[in-house]
Design a protein around this motif. Structure first.
Motif: not given
Length: 242
Positions: A84-111
């Motif tokens: 998917y392509f994400a909108t700028l307005e949704d980017t914050f929430d998308i990254i937040k969900r991924a960050h929580i899903a990875t257990g607040h891990r580092g950048r490479y895990k989130m990428v």
């Protein structure tokens, strides 16, 4: 200072993201531009003649219909999962969900996690969010500072070492007494208080000699250096040191 709210963090995230992408070719898609691309794709006559821009859109994008909602995805081959392509307005929430899903891990895990589903979440966006995450700031390891190793003073006998301090009581003087001398034994922490009219070295040395007569054992006294010379002179007069 109060903790920033979710809205404050999101606003700061967008502002920082815009500043980093300013003057560069950006993959960020504001919602208005996102909807415009979808409208252009749906309006293309696939059987007719196309413009170079339409060829570009068809080569890069594809529309996925999810119920009544049209989603913009990357052009895919057969049996490929949608990206998917994400909108700028949704980017914050998308990254937040991924960050929580990875257990607040580092950048490479989130990428790695985000690249499975999204085509335009940049490394900069992930780094900005991670720097704003309150939980990560609380658990971040602080650099250890290496200082000098202080060796403790070891004492075996009562009266063999003592500490002398002067407490300034000039603001609350009692008669002529403006200072309090604190004499403390290093081993037992036995403490003697003596009021003084001044902090002259001669007067202090006189009372230290008095404590010597009381304890009958006097080897080392730790005190202010300004008192040291007169103290030694007074003790020398009494034949205590040579």
């Amino acid at each position: 200072m109060a903790n920033p709210t979710e809205c404050d963090l999101e606003a700061h995230f967008r502002e920082e993201l815009f500043q980093r992408s300013e003057g560069k070719k950006s993959v960020l898609l504001p919602k208005e531009e996102y909807n415009e691309i979808i409208s252009e794709l749906t309006a293309i006559d696939k059987s007719g003649k196309k413009t170079p821009h339409e060829y570009y859109l068809l080569k890069k994008y594809e529309i996925l219909k999810c119920g009544d909602v049209l989603k913009l995805i990357r052009r895919r081959t057969a049996n490929e999962d949608p990206i998917y392509f994400a909108t700028l307005e949704d980017t914050f929430d998308i990254i937040k969900r991924a960050h929580i899903a990875t257990g607040h891990r580092g950048r490479y895990k989130m990428v790695k996690e985000l690249s499975k589903k999204y085509a335009n979440i940049t490394h900069d966006a992930i780094s900005i969010y991670k720097s704003l995450c309150i939980d990560c700031q609380r658990t971040r390891k602080r650099p250890t500072t290496k200082g000098t190793v202080v060796r403790p003073i070891l004492t075996k006998n009562f009266g063999s070492r003592s500490q002398v301090d002067l407490v300034d009581m000039q603001a609350m003087k009692q008669g002529n007494y403006k200072w309090i001398m604190v004499y403390q034994d290093h081993l037992t922490k036995f403490c003697v208080l003596r009021p003084l009219t001044s902090k002259r070295a001669a007067e202090v040395a006189c009372w230290i000699f008095f404590f010597y007569l009381v304890h009958r054992k006097f080897y080392k006294v730790t005190t202010d250096r300004s008192l040291l010379l007169v103290l030694l002179q007074n003790l020398n007069c009494f034949g205590l040191i040579s």
